[in-house]
Each structure stands twice: as C-alpha cells, then as structure tokens.
Design a protein around this motif. Sequence first.
Motif, PDB file in Angstrom:
ATOM      1  N   HIS A   1       0.836  -1.201   0.000  1.00 21.13           N
ATOM      2  CA  HIS A   1       0.000   0.000   0.000  1.00 21.13           C
ATOM      3  C   HIS A   1       0.874   1.255   0.000  1.00 21.13           C
ATOM      4  CE1 HIS A   1      -4.026  -1.742   0.488  1.00 21.13           C
ATOM      5  NE2 HIS A   1      -3.463  -2.648   1.277  1.00 21.13           N
TER       6      HIS A   1
ATOM      7  N   ASP B   1      -7.510  -3.143  -1.218  1.00 19.06           N
ATOM      8  CA  ASP B   1      -8.298  -3.996  -0.330  1.00 19.06           C
ATOM      9  C   ASP B   1      -9.762  -3.918  -0.760  1.00 19.06           C
ATOM     10  OD1 ASP B   1      -6.077  -4.679   1.160  1.00 19.06           O
ATOM     11  OD2 ASP B   1      -6.363  -3.103   2.639  1.00 19.06           O
TER      12      ASP B   1
ATOM     13  N   THR C   1     -13.512  -4.754  -0.399  1.00 20.98           N
ATOM     14  CA  THR C   1     -14.395  -5.140   0.704  1.00 20.98           C
ATOM     15  C   THR C   1     -15.799  -5.518   0.261  1.00 20.98           C
ATOM     16  OG1 THR C   1     -15.021  -2.821   1.039  1.00 20.98           O
ATOM     17  CG2 THR C   1     -13.146  -3.654   2.315  1.00 20.98           C
TER      18      THR C   1
ATOM     19  N   HIS D   1      -7.045 -10.019   7.460  1.00 18.08           N
ATOM     20  CA  HIS D   1      -7.744 -10.028   6.172  1.00 18.08           C
ATOM     21  C   HIS D   1      -9.060 -10.783   6.258  1.00 18.08           C
ATOM     22  CE1 HIS D   1      -3.460  -9.316   5.175  1.00 18.08           C
ATOM     23  NE2 HIS D   1      -3.970  -8.480   4.287  1.00 18.08           N
TER      24      HIS D   1
ATOM     25  N   HIS E   1     -11.912  -8.673   3.896  1.00 16.82           N
ATOM     26  CA  HIS E   1     -11.622  -8.095   2.582  1.00 16.82           C
ATOM     27  C   HIS E   1     -10.621  -8.961   1.829  1.00 16.82           C
ATOM     28  CE1 HIS E   1      -8.318  -6.455   5.082  1.00 16.82           C
ATOM     29  NE2 HIS E   1      -7.612  -6.482   3.954  1.00 16.82           N
TER      30      HIS E   1
ATOM     31  N   HIS F   1      -7.174  -8.793  -0.176  1.00 17.29           N
ATOM     32  CA  HIS F   1      -5.998  -7.954  -0.407  1.00 17.29           C
ATOM     33  C   HIS F   1      -5.337  -8.425  -1.689  1.00 17.29           C
ATOM     34  CE1 HIS F   1      -2.169  -5.832   0.379  1.00 17.29           C
ATOM     35  NE2 HIS F   1      -1.629  -6.927  -0.149  1.00 17.29           N
TER      36      HIS F   1
END
Length: 236
Positions: free
Chosen positions: A156, A163, A165, A215, A218, A220
């Motif tokens: 990131h 990510d 979601t 995680h 979501h 990644h």
Amino acid sequence: MRLLRMVSWTSMMLLPFIASAQIAPQPLPRPDAVRPDPVPPASPAAPLPDEAADCLARLKRQKVRFNVTGRSERGSCSVDNTVEIEAVDTPFGLVSFPDKPVLACDFAATLTSFVQDIAAPLARARFSAPLSHVATGPGYVCRNRNNQSDTKPSEHARAAAADVTMFTLGDGRQIAVHPDDGKDDAATLAFIRGLRHAACGYFTTVLGPGSNAEHGNHFHFDTALHGRTANYRICE
C-alpha cells in the motif's frame, strides 16, 4: 724506404675507417608514432519509451476513467505516476470505484483489467445483474504491513495494493467479503470463490478471509515480487 711508404699509405687509407669505428653509432631517428583517428563522440542513446505516458495510454485504451495525480507524497512515502481511479467500462456496463483509490498506474491497469475480465462477467453470470460498484479503500496508504511498526513497508505504501471489501450490483444487492459462515447462497459462494481463484492470475498476492486475522473482511490484492520473477504467487 719503399716499405715505409707502403706502411704510410696503408695507414692513410685505414684512418677514416678507424675514426668511424671510434664514433659510437647513433640510433636512427624514430618515425612519428602512428596516431589513431580520433574516436567520434558517442551518439546520444535512443531515449527510452516514456513508461508513464505509455501506462496512461493503456488505461485510456482500457476505457478507464481516471485522474492523473502524478507524484504522490504521503508521510515518508512517495510514489511516481499515480492515478485516481473513478470507473472502468466493461462489456456489461460501467463499474465505478466509489472510494476513488489512488494507485500506481501499472497496478491500476491490472486491477481494472481484473474487474473487466473477471468480476463483471462473473457477476452477470452468477446474479443475472451487472456489477455496478467495487469498494476498494484508499489504495495508497503510507504504512507497514499489517500496520505493525516492526514489519516491512506494505505494498500500500507503494500504491501497488488494494483492499476489496464489497461488490454492489446494478439492482442494489451487495456482496460483502467475509468469512464463510454457511449463510451465503450458492451464487454468492461461487462468485466469491471464483474471484479469489481467478485473482491469482492477475496479482502476485491474494489474501482474504481465512488467511489471517488482518484479512478477515476483505480481499488484499498486490503485485509484490516474492522472488526474482512474478512466477511465485501467494494465494491464500
């Protein structure tokens, strides 16, 4: 008397040779050293392709709607050639990114390709409805992995991660990424599982519910190298 004259004559004849023999021989003059032709100055190297411009052109060809943010600096992090993604056109309609994630251009191209090629057609196939929105979070965040102070910088921090979601359909239905609790219908399970498996063909790291506690809610996605090439993938 005659003998004396002969000796004198002989001495006179040999005198030049004797004198020359006493003079040290002198080296012949050296010819001027052969000088090579001067080397012409090197021609300027052909300019490398403008990778930034090429990537932005690729996004346009993909029909991605974006804003150029250029060099982005946040905290101690800085990333060149970033873009803010707004939406991408797919064969099944426009898919928007309401969080408007800021991403490195190359990663933005990969993420939007994944939505065009996989997420949008899979949503149509499983739910008979178009994919409308993809929630991604901010994308670029200057932090370490898992927000821990003693870990390496996260992807990131390089704007090379997202990510995801939630997926929203054109009819308003929302498919959230969450642990498999046995409550989802078959279409939702097939959609989430299909996305997760297919993502490994686009990203080098795919994490989600069950990978670890960080995680659990979501997906990644990132494109970090786990070796010298992108052949090694982490898909959990």
